[in-house]
Design an enzyme around this catalytic site. Structure first.
Site, PDB file in Angstrom:
ATOM      1  N   GLU A  74     -16.390  -1.277 -43.822  1.00  0.00           N
ATOM      2  CA  GLU A  74     -15.725   0.010 -43.594  1.00  0.00           C
ATOM      3  C   GLU A  74     -16.540   0.835 -42.603  1.00  0.00           C
ATOM      4  O   GLU A  74     -17.757   0.966 -42.753  1.00  0.00           O
ATOM      5  CB  GLU A  74     -15.627   0.816 -44.894  1.00  0.00           C
ATOM      6  N   ASP A 101     -15.988  12.763 -50.584  1.00  0.00           N
ATOM      7  CA  ASP A 101     -17.339  12.262 -50.368  1.00  0.00           C
ATOM      8  C   ASP A 101     -18.392  13.157 -50.997  1.00  0.00           C
ATOM      9  O   ASP A 101     -18.310  14.383 -50.937  1.00  0.00           O
ATOM     10  CB  ASP A 101     -17.632  12.136 -48.871  1.00  0.00           C
ATOM     11  N   TYR A 161      -8.177  -0.482 -53.286  1.00  0.00           N
ATOM     12  CA  TYR A 161      -9.488   0.163 -53.473  1.00  0.00           C
ATOM     13  C   TYR A 161      -9.460   0.817 -54.850  1.00  0.00           C
ATOM     14  O   TYR A 161      -8.783   1.814 -55.060  1.00  0.00           O
ATOM     15  CB  TYR A 161      -9.697   1.207 -52.373  1.00  0.00           C
TER      16      TYR A 161
END
Length: 267
Positions: A49, A60, A172
């Site tokens: 990635e 994040d 994911y």
């Protein structure tokens, strides 16, 4: 068959699990990112990635936020990242996935984004803040680009079926709800989610968020098709930034050794 599907098929035949490192494109510069990608491949990365730096990355944690800030300080943008991928493609067929926020892609232009991905050799895209209900236009444009969607350990059956049906390449699976970041212990609930996904559709599932050690890799490898490691790798890079000017090869070696240690339990 695209590079992502082909890679998972070959890994399954060898009874291996995928290692998917995350690197922030342009952290600390694009030249080093290229070298780190190539070194990651040499040391066990099966897919990779590349983060698109963004000023307000909601999913994040602090480690990747700081990596994004370092990248942005050098003026990294999507045009530069596409050039980086083009350069990597001259030396590597490693499946490459762009991970970024929808505003960056929308401002670049959806059609142009998909066109550039095809031209330079991007294999997939992960957009954590784009709900599948709002991603129809991108889905329609991305006939050759895998749109990789996320599920969490608290996703219900209806959500699992919807997301699994729309995702391509792999799913994911987020190990723990919240933001990214290395953790000491991982939730055991994600195994149940992976099982539910597999019952609905035969698609690879890679688990990310919080994985920070070979022990974690081994635990997740028992039930998932791959692991995604971001913050722990970025921390290794961050701790070695003082080597950037005096011994870049040593910096790359430190990151590479860690990546290699994560792959060993997956073979």
């Amino acid at each position: 068959m695209g590079r992502i599907e082909d890679t998972f098929t070959k890994l399954q035949q060898r009874n291996e699990k995928a290692l998917i490192p995350f690197l922030m494109a342009g952290d600390p510069n694009l030249e080093l990112t290229k070298e780190l990608v190539l070194a990651a491949e040499e040391n066990g990365a099966d897919l990779l990635e590349l983060g698109i730096p963004y000023s307000a990355p909601l999913a994040d944690g602090p480690t990747i936020q700081q990596a994004a800030q370092r990248s942005l300080a050098h003026g990294t943008n999507l045009t530069a990242i596409f050039k980086l991928v083009e350069e990597i493609r001259q030396e590597s067929e490693l499946p490459l996935i762009l991970m970024g926020y929808y505003n960056s892609i929308f401002n670049f232009g959806l059609e142009e984004f998909v066109k550039q991905c095809a031209e330079v050799g991007v294999d997939g895209v992960i957009i954590p803040d784009l709900p599948p209900e709002e991603g129809a236009e991108l889905q329609e444009l991305s006939t050759e680009l895998d749109i990789i969607l996320l599920l969490t350990s608290i996703s219900n059956q209806t959500r699992i079926e919807k997301v699994t049906n729309l995702s391509s390449g792999f799913i994911y699976a987020v190990s723990t709800p919240g933001v990214t970041g290395a953790k000491e212990e991982l939730s055991t609930e994600i195994e149940k989610t992976v099982t539910k996904i597999k019952q609905f559709k035969d698609i690879p599932v890679a688990v990310g968020f919080g994985i920070s050690s070979p022990t974690h890799a081994q635990q997740i490898g028992e039930f998932a098709d791959g692991i995604i490691v971001g913050s722990a790798i970025i921390k290794k890079l961050e701790k070695s930034l003082d080597l950037l000017e005096e011994d870049e090869e040593k910096l790359i070696a430190k990151v590479s050794d860690f990546i290699s240690s994560l792959k060993k339990p997956l073979t």
